[in-house]
Design an enzyme around this catalytic site. Structure first.
Site, PDB file in Angstrom:
ATOM      1  N   CYS A 105       0.833  -1.201   0.000  1.00 10.33           N
ATOM      2  CA  CYS A 105       0.000   0.000   0.000  1.00 10.33           C
ATOM      3  C   CYS A 105       0.869   1.252   0.000  1.00 10.33           C
ATOM      4  CB  CYS A 105      -0.910  -0.007   1.226  1.00 10.33           C
ATOM      5  SG  CYS A 105      -1.894   1.492   1.411  1.00 10.33           S
TER       6      CYS A 105
ATOM      7  N   GLN B 251      -5.261  20.721   7.636  1.00  9.38           N
ATOM      8  CA  GLN B 251      -4.093  20.005   8.142  1.00  9.38           C
ATOM      9  C   GLN B 251      -4.490  18.565   8.463  1.00  9.38           C
ATOM     10  OE1 GLN B 251      -1.013  21.006   8.136  1.00  9.38           O
ATOM     11  NE2 GLN B 251      -1.375  23.159   7.604  1.00  9.38           N
TER      12      GLN B 251
ATOM     13  N   PHE C 128      -1.296  32.673   1.758  1.00  8.67           N
ATOM     14  CA  PHE C 128      -1.762  31.310   1.508  1.00  8.67           C
ATOM     15  C   PHE C 128      -2.562  30.859   2.729  1.00  8.67           C
ATOM     16  CE2 PHE C 128       2.332  31.859  -0.659  1.00  8.67           C
ATOM     17  CZ  PHE C 128       1.993  31.562  -1.966  1.00  8.67           C
TER      18      PHE C 128
ATOM     19  N   GLU D 177      -5.576  34.475  -0.036  1.00  8.47           N
ATOM     20  CA  GLU D 177      -5.735  33.079  -0.449  1.00  8.47           C
ATOM     21  C   GLU D 177      -6.249  33.042  -1.888  1.00  8.47           C
ATOM     22  OE1 GLU D 177      -6.055  29.313  -1.239  1.00  8.47           O
ATOM     23  OE2 GLU D 177      -5.093  29.964   0.615  1.00  8.47           O
TER      24      GLU D 177
ATOM     25  N   CYS E  20       5.330  22.281   3.566  1.00 10.75           N
ATOM     26  CA  CYS E  20       5.114  20.836   3.437  1.00 10.75           C
ATOM     27  C   CYS E  20       6.145  20.226   2.495  1.00 10.75           C
ATOM     28  CB  CYS E  20       3.697  20.539   2.950  1.00 10.75           C
ATOM     29  SG  CYS E  20       3.278  21.310   1.365  1.00 10.75           S
TER      30      CYS E  20
END
Length: 398
Positions: A54, A234, A261, A279, A351
């Site tokens: 997976c 998140q 953002f 945004e 990220c």
């Protein structure tokens, strides 16, 4: 001659001191000359029977200590590649069974509906029978969803977006557009039986909600914000709390802050003073603005594509602090403008350690100090790493 695995590379392979790579290896494992791997003290038995087929996890064979070390090393290596260094705070790793947002895949194959993550480096779906990363409330919906999609005549391939909202599970399924009374009754019955907060479908023309008995929200900074179907959130509550705490520690008590953002307002509603929130996603910024208006928060939201129209130096200089949390590509143009700005502090949430380090270099070269970095492993057992960092102006910078 045998070699010892000393670290785990960015894509998950174990690496020896002389550069040999081995799949599914942990630090401390022994790699023999013929490629045989002997587990060491940090090599654990993967808890999930689907591992390693997976693609939802790549590192279940690492114990907690070595996985936290992998997250830390990813951040340190990205900085080092740009000639940077900074104090690294202790890594935060989200616990198992804590993911409140995930995108699974669905496909009708062999006369039945399959739902799960894709296999690693493949489009083949691993039909999920267990999961050690999803919140149990979301995993509990997987088997019933198979039955529902079968009943609705699902014959294609699509995505199943699952999110835990304040009211319960929010479900968005793409590649599906069920029509007729029987389909409506099946969806309503499913949602009532399993306490679903909202059920939406998207056949390519945008999300169409089929069930939502009360408006779906997610609480951010104590504010109930309307949650658009499929919106970014998140991945874990504790990961969000760690990132928010790091941002607040970075900016202190500014009178005015720009949140770039901003999304739905993860940081906007936690920040003190007046906040400008920019945004590019229209649904997200409309939700943010609506929540701010209802609660009377001192927030000014703007629908603005920061890739095409980043804030200029003149605009940035109006604020005491800047918070930015860009997508994986980073914020190259915005970082270049920030590098010239006279703002006191910047909190950067990322990220992608590599794009962060690239942007950080642009700022450091213009006199900013990278004060610290907080590594975060929200996507447990995956190679996906996040971080929060603080930048401040060095005293000699003008």
């Amino acid at each position: 001659m045998s070699d010892t695995i000393i670290r785990v590379a960015a894509r998950g392979d174990g690496v020896t001191a002389n550069g040999r790579h081995a799949a599914l290896a942990a630090p401390g494992d022994t790699l023999s000359a013929d490629g045989t791997l002997t587990p060491g003290p940090h090599h654990q038995s993967p808890p999930c029977g689907h591992f390693p087929r997976c693609g939802g996890c790549q590192l279940q064979h690492l114990d907690d200590e070595s996985y936290a070390g992998f997250v830390t090393d990813r951040v340190a290596s990205a900085l080092d590649a740009q000639g940077l260094s900074a104090p690294l705070r202790p890594t935060h790793v989200s616990p198992s069974h804590s993911r409140r947002r995930a995108t699974l895949h669905a496909e009708f194959k062999g006369g039945r509906v399959l739902i799960g993550f894709s296999e690693e480096k493949s489009h083949a779906i691993v039909d999920m029978a267990e999961c050690h990363i999803l919140d149990p409330a979301l995993f509990a919906l997987v088997a019933p969803l198979r039955i529902l999609l079968q009943r609705l005549g699902f014959k294609r391939r699509g995505d199943v977006h699952l999110t835990l909202a304040d009211q319960g599970a929010d479900i968005l399924i793409t590649g599906l557009s069920p029509d007729g009374l029987d389909a409506a009754e099946a969806i309503i019955g499913f949602c009532q039986r399993y306490g679903v907060a909202r059920f939406s479908v998207d056949d390519g023309l945008g999300a169409e909600t089929r069930w939502e008995p009360e408006p779906v929200t997610v609480t951010l900074g104590g504010v109930a914000v309307p949650l658009p179907p499929g919106a970014f959130l998140q991945a874990t509550r504790d990961g969000e709390a760690t990132l928010v705490a790091a941002v607040l520690d970075a900016v202190g008590r500014p009178r005015t802050t720009a949140d770039l953002f901003a999304g739905l307002g993860t940081f906007t509603f936690a920040l003190p003073g007046k906040v400008y929130a920019a945004e590019g996603a229209r649904d997200a910024i409309m939700s943010l603005k609506g929540a701010a208006n209802v609660t009377g928060r001192l927030v000014f939201g703007e629908h603005r594509d920061l890739y095409r129209r980043p804030l200029t130096k003149a605009e940035l200089d109006r604020f005491d602090a800047i918070v930015l949390d860009p997508p994986r590509a980073g914020a190259r143009d915005q970082a270049e403008a920030l590098a010239e700005a006279e703002v006191a502090t910047v909190a950067y949430v990322s990220c992608n350690p590599s794009s962060f380090a690239r942007d950080a270099k642009a700022m450091v070269e213009k006199g900013w100090s990278l004060d610290w970095v907080q590594p975060v492993g929200q996507f447990r057992w995956s190679t996906h790493v996040e971080l929060a960092a603080r930048f401040s102006r060095q005293p000699s910078a003008g």
